[in-house]
Design a protein around this motif. Structure first.
Motif, PDB file in Angstrom:
ATOM      1  N   VAL A 197       0.868  -1.294  -0.001  1.00 27.26           N
ATOM      2  CA  VAL A 197       0.052   0.183   0.123  1.00 27.26           C
ATOM      3  C   VAL A 197       0.617   1.147   0.030  1.00 27.26           C
ATOM      4  CG1 VAL A 197      -1.764   1.068   1.375  1.00 27.26           C
ATOM      5  CG2 VAL A 197      -1.901  -1.159   1.259  1.00 27.26           C
ATOM      6  N   LYS A 201       0.833   3.976  -2.879  1.00 28.22           N
ATOM      7  CA  LYS A 201       0.620   5.632  -2.637  1.00 28.22           C
ATOM      8  C   LYS A 201       1.829   6.363  -2.913  1.00 28.22           C
ATOM      9  CE  LYS A 201      -3.167   5.262   0.940  1.00 28.22           C
ATOM     10  NZ  LYS A 201      -4.068   6.269  -0.054  1.00 28.22           N
ATOM     11  N   GLN A 254      -8.786  -1.885   5.856  1.00 29.25           N
ATOM     12  CA  GLN A 254      -7.429  -1.618   5.277  1.00 29.25           C
ATOM     13  C   GLN A 254      -7.141  -2.335   3.892  1.00 29.25           C
ATOM     14  OE1 GLN A 254      -3.732  -2.334   7.485  1.00 29.25           O
ATOM     15  NE2 GLN A 254      -5.006  -2.917   9.355  1.00 29.25           N
ATOM     16  N   ALA A 258      -6.319  -0.261   0.114  1.00 25.00           N
ATOM     17  CA  ALA A 258      -5.201  -1.007  -0.410  1.00 25.00           C
ATOM     18  C   ALA A 258      -5.645  -0.849  -1.926  1.00 25.00           C
ATOM     19  CB  ALA A 258      -4.598  -2.236   0.042  1.00 25.00           C
ATOM     20  N   THR A 292      -3.265  -8.854  -0.641  1.00 27.16           N
ATOM     21  CA  THR A 292      -1.872  -8.483  -1.054  1.00 27.16           C
ATOM     22  C   THR A 292      -1.311  -9.119  -2.365  1.00 27.16           C
ATOM     23  OG1 THR A 292      -1.418  -7.974   1.282  1.00 27.16           O
ATOM     24  CG2 THR A 292       0.540  -8.230  -0.198  1.00 27.16           C
TER      25      THR A 292
END
Length: 382
Positions: A197, A201, A254, A258, A292
């Motif tokens: 993440v 970002k 979360q 992401a 992920t």
């Protein structure tokens, strides 16, 4: 180290099962010396007695360090010392008793009993052919039986204690390995997700700078990275301490951040209100690892997360529009499989027409009655 302690280590092996009782056992020799006091000997007979005693003491201390299979030779030698000295002093029957006592030190219980019986048979045989009085053979047989059986029992107790201690040590060793593996999995999941993440970002912030977008928007992304870094650091500390209890609700929050950063649409369908604490924590970490992997490797625009209970089974399905091309499972897939297997469930992977990870877990009445933590009410979006 004191002189007496040095002598102790010189005479005996450094075994925790061998205490100072080996010296007190030599007090039985007082029976021999008592008879020697009342029936003194002189000349060559005294030389034989001194030589016999010295030989016995050497055998006595060396027997404790001898291999258990070699004890039979020391026992036989003590019996022959008894034969040699009994012709001079009736108190030499004590050496037969020592031989019987050492038979209990043989670790094989059956062999120990056979050896004890052989010593007793030898005492009887020797007493008969030499016409020894009952003052010789009666105490020898009685004390040999008593001390022999006591030592056999003692050896069996020591064997069980050693086995128990070894089992405890193995359990501790396995617990340490399991703890290392747990920390490794948790750190992999935590850092893998968070760093992915942060990378996304960071790339987004860089693109915004290149496009000359307002600094306020860029600051928002940088602030989000800072907060995620701090939160990840706290989670790493908790994982190392063993307090990493994840929740599905927290992970979905979360995951949403992401996937938005990766421009992937997240579609959730959670049909459970509560789960046992341990199960929810493991499933939350599985969701984290799976998403992920999707962000890192899958070329997809959408990802689906479905969690529901069918009869006595719990199913978690995570699917996307990509396809798995690697044959060998990497650490992420292995971690997920380990987590679900540890709970008694199974993981199935499908790659046609698209990638789908399906985790199936049996839910028993016992696990449903455990302490629970709240998850999410039914959510369906997309």
């Amino acid at each position: 180290m004191s002189l007496l302690l040095k002598i102790h280590y010189f005479l005996l092996p450094q075994d925790e099962d061998i205490g100072y009782a080996v010296y007190s056992n030599l007090l039985f020799l007082s029976l021999f010396f008592g008879n020697l006091y009342f029936r003194p000997v002189h000349g060559f007979d005294m030389v034989i007695i001194i030589a016999g005693l010295m030989t016995f003491l050497v055998l006595y201390f060396r027997a404790f360090a001898a291999h258990k299979n070699d004890l039979i030779y020391y026992i036989a030698a003590m019996c022959f010392i008894g034969v040699a000295l009994s012709e001079i002093n009736i108190g030499a029957n004590i050496f037969f008793i020592y031989a019987a006592a050492f038979s209990g030190e043989i670790y094989n219980k059956r062999k120990a009993f056979i050896t004890l019986l052989l010593v007793l048979a030898f005492i009887i045989f020797y007493s008969v052919i030499t016409d020894k009085s009952s003052y010789f053979w009666l105490p020898a047989i009685f004390m040999s039986i008593t001390l022999g059986l006591l030592n056999i029992n003692r050896t069996e107790v020591l064997k069980k204690n050693k086995a128990l201690k070894q089992s405890q040590q193995e359990t501790k060793h396995l617990a340490k390995i399991a703890e290392r593996e747990r920390i490794s999995r948790d750190l992999h999941d935590l850092l893998g997700h968070s760093l992915s993440v942060i990378t996304l970002k960071s790339e987004l912030a860089g693109k915004m700078i290149d496009k000359g977008l307002p600094s306020e928007k860029i600051k928002i992304e940088i602030k989000a990275m800072e907060e995620l870094s701090r939160k990840t650091l706290a989670q790493v500390r908790d994982a190392v301490k063993g307090y990493n209890i994840a929740t599905i609700k927290g992970e979905l929050l979360q995951v949403r951040v992401a996937t938005e950063a990766a421009k992937i649409e997240l579609i959730e369908n959670i049909e459970l209100e509560s789960l046992p604490t341990g199960i929810e924590s493991e499933l939350a970490l599985i969701i984290r690892e799976a998403i992920t992997n999707v962000i890192r490797h899958a070329e997809t625009e959408k990802v689906w997360i479905v969690l529901k209970q069918v009869a006595t089974h719990l199913t978690l399905t995570i699917s996307d529009q990509g396809q798995i091309t690697a044959i060998k499972e990497q650490s992420g897939m292995q971690n997920m499989r380990t987590r679900i297997n540890k709970m008694g469930g199974e993981m199935n992977v499908a790659s046609v027409p698209n990638t789908q990870l399906k985790f199936t877990l049996p839910i028993t009445a016992k696990s449903q009655n455990n302490k629970v933590i709240s998850t999410l009410h039914t959510v369906a979006n997309g």
